[in-house]
Scaffold this active site. Structure first.
Site, PDB file in Angstrom:
ATOM      1  N   ARG A 139       1.128  -1.221   0.065  1.00  9.50           N
ATOM      2  CA  ARG A 139       0.059  -0.122  -0.189  1.00  9.50           C
ATOM      3  C   ARG A 139       0.992   0.436  -0.509  1.00  9.50           C
ATOM      4  O   ARG A 139       2.180   1.704   0.824  1.00  9.50           O
ATOM      5  CB  ARG A 139      -1.088   0.398   1.233  1.00  9.50           C
ATOM      6  CG  ARG A 139      -1.838  -1.174   1.187  1.00  9.50           C
ATOM      7  CD  ARG A 139      -3.224  -0.744   0.325  1.00  9.50           C
ATOM      8  NE  ARG A 139      -4.199  -1.531  -0.054  1.00  9.50           N
ATOM      9  CZ  ARG A 139      -4.520  -2.799  -0.488  1.00  9.50           C
ATOM     10  NH1 ARG A 139      -3.278  -2.636  -1.088  1.00  9.50           N
ATOM     11  NH2 ARG A 139      -5.405  -2.915  -0.778  1.00  9.50           N
ATOM     12  N   HIS A 159      -0.886   0.088  -9.813  1.00 10.33           N
ATOM     13  CA  HIS A 159      -1.755  -0.617  -9.481  1.00 10.33           C
ATOM     14  C   HIS A 159      -2.409  -2.099  -9.300  1.00 10.33           C
ATOM     15  O   HIS A 159      -3.478  -2.742  -9.763  1.00 10.33           O
ATOM     16  CB  HIS A 159      -3.188  -0.112  -8.143  1.00 10.33           C
ATOM     17  CG  HIS A 159      -2.900  -1.131  -6.797  1.00 10.33           C
ATOM     18  ND1 HIS A 159      -3.297  -0.243  -5.668  1.00 10.33           N
ATOM     19  CD2 HIS A 159      -2.859  -1.952  -6.459  1.00 10.33           C
ATOM     20  CE1 HIS A 159      -3.585  -1.256  -4.519  1.00 10.33           C
ATOM     21  NE2 HIS A 159      -3.480  -2.718  -5.245  1.00 10.33           N
ATOM     22  N   GLU A 176      -3.531   7.627  -3.645  1.00  8.04           N
ATOM     23  CA  GLU A 176      -4.188   6.737  -5.249  1.00  8.04           C
ATOM     24  C   GLU A 176      -5.333   7.391  -5.582  1.00  8.04           C
ATOM     25  O   GLU A 176      -6.046   7.330  -4.429  1.00  8.04           O
ATOM     26  CB  GLU A 176      -4.383   5.308  -5.470  1.00  8.04           C
ATOM     27  CG  GLU A 176      -3.160   4.629  -5.633  1.00  8.04           C
ATOM     28  CD  GLU A 176      -3.511   2.585  -5.477  1.00  8.04           C
ATOM     29  OE1 GLU A 176      -1.606   2.435  -4.548  1.00  8.04           O
ATOM     30  OE2 GLU A 176      -4.267   2.695  -6.066  1.00  8.04           O
TER      31      GLU A 176
HETATM   32  C1  DGY Z   1      -4.836  -6.390  -2.433  1.00  9.30           C
HETATM   33  O1  DGY Z   1      -6.014  -7.753  -2.673  1.00  9.30           O
HETATM   34  O2  DGY Z   1      -5.013  -5.954  -1.167  1.00  9.30           O
HETATM   35  C2  DGY Z   1      -4.367  -5.818  -3.348  1.00  9.30           C
HETATM   36  O3  DGY Z   1      -3.662  -4.372  -3.483  1.00  9.30           O
HETATM   37  C3  DGY Z   1      -5.278  -5.854  -4.407  1.00  9.30           C
HETATM   38  O4  DGY Z   1      -4.648  -5.734  -5.719  1.00  9.30           O
END
Ligand code: DGY
Length: 319
Positions: free
Chosen positions: A238, A285, A267
């Protein structure tokens, strides 16, 4: 029939499964719903299938009301879900671990190769139509054999990334809240280090920890300064785990050699400073973005909903 709300279109296989057990409302538009739209949509729902941009907090839970039994997030990360608030109201929160491990680890490896071998830069050079010729010193990157991969968070995705890097001849070290199981450590010949030490000894640091209050800005200016000037940072977890402003400064000043980023602090915005730098690879992403993985994620979320509505334990509750 219970009412299930799906906040954004998801693969048909998941919708078909849900439709067998519930009356479905699926947002018609493939965009994040605004907060007011989201709260309106979930009113009276027995179950909601959320995506990672939907904020599930007290306001969401108030809007949904007392019928709500399960929030099934189509992501492994649950930083958008206030799990404690769900728990306090008896709402089960679920996520989608496991099914996106390989896709995300593949992407982490792709970023590692792209940034260390300067592949994005090379492609941009050709697309600009620049003159070039093969030479002994043209566009050199860095090799990975014998170098140290530092994994922050050796969970499923961190482990899968480390396995891929072992196949390239890298050594593995890791940091995290707790020690990995002994068989994983043995298989990877992985050293468990305090995070400060991990940053200092790694040639590539790959972030795989969840975003929590403790990991927000884990990689800040001081952390970046503790890395080797020849080291690379890769983030597929993240964005807010990294202080993006500090990263821009570090990349500009040569504090570290480069970065590969699939996720961003705000984002979908990307820090404008990152867009100007050659020594960073930027992806929108895409960690889990394969047809197979997205279908598997959506179907798992649907199975979680169906189980809870049937009074059974969901396959992948958030614990
Ligand atoms: C998640 O599943 O947390 C991912 O970031 C999605 O791509």
């Amino acid at each position: 029939m219970p009412r299930v709300v799906v906040t954004r279109p998801i693969p048909a296989a998941a919708l078909e499964l849900l439709a067998k057990h519930a009356e479905l409302w699926v947002s018609a538009e493939d965009r994040p719903l605004g907060v007011a739209e989201l709260h309106e949509a979930v009113r009276g729902a027995d179950a909601v299938v959320t995506l990672l941009h939907d904020r599930v907090d007290d306001a969401f839970l108030n809007a949904a009301g007392a019928a709500l039994r399960v929030v099934a997030n189509v992501a492994v990360g649950v930083d958008n879900v206030d799990v404690e608030a769900c728990r306090a109201r008896g709402v089960i929160a679920t996520n989608t671990p496991g099914v996106l491990t390989d896709a995300t680890a593949d992407l982490a490896l792709a970023l590692i190769l792209m940034v260390t071998r300067r592949l994005g830069e090379g492609e941009r050079l050709l697309r600009r139509g620049e003159r070039w010729s093969w030479s002994m010193t043209f566009h050199l990157g860095r090799g990975l054999g014998g170098k140290t991969l530092g994994v922050v968070g050796l969970g499923q995705i961190g482990t899968a990334t480390a396995r891929r890097c072992r196949a390239l001849g890298m050594e593995v070290a890791y940091a995290g809240r707790r020690r990995a199981p002994a068989d994983v450590e043995r298989e990877l010949e992985a050293r468990f280090l305090p995070v400060e030490e991990l940053l200092a000894v790694s040639d590539v640091v790959s972030l795989h920890c969840p975003l929590t209050p403790e990991t927000r800005h884990l990689v800040d200016g001081a952390a970046l300064r503790s890395m080797k000037p020849s080291a690379f940072l890769v983030n597929t977890t993240r964005g807010p785990v990294v202080d993006e402003g500090a990263l821009v400064e570090a990349l500009r000043a040569g504090v570290i050699a480069g970065a590969g980023l699939d996720v961003f602090e705000h984002e979908p915005d990307v820090h404008p400073g990152l867009l100007e730098l050659e020594n960073v690879v930027l992806l929108p992403h895409l960690g889990s973005a394969t047809v197979e993985t997205r279908e598997a994620m959506a179907v798992l979320a649907a199975r979680n909903v169906v189980a809870v509505l049937a009074g059974e334990a969901p396959p992948t509750p958030v614990t």
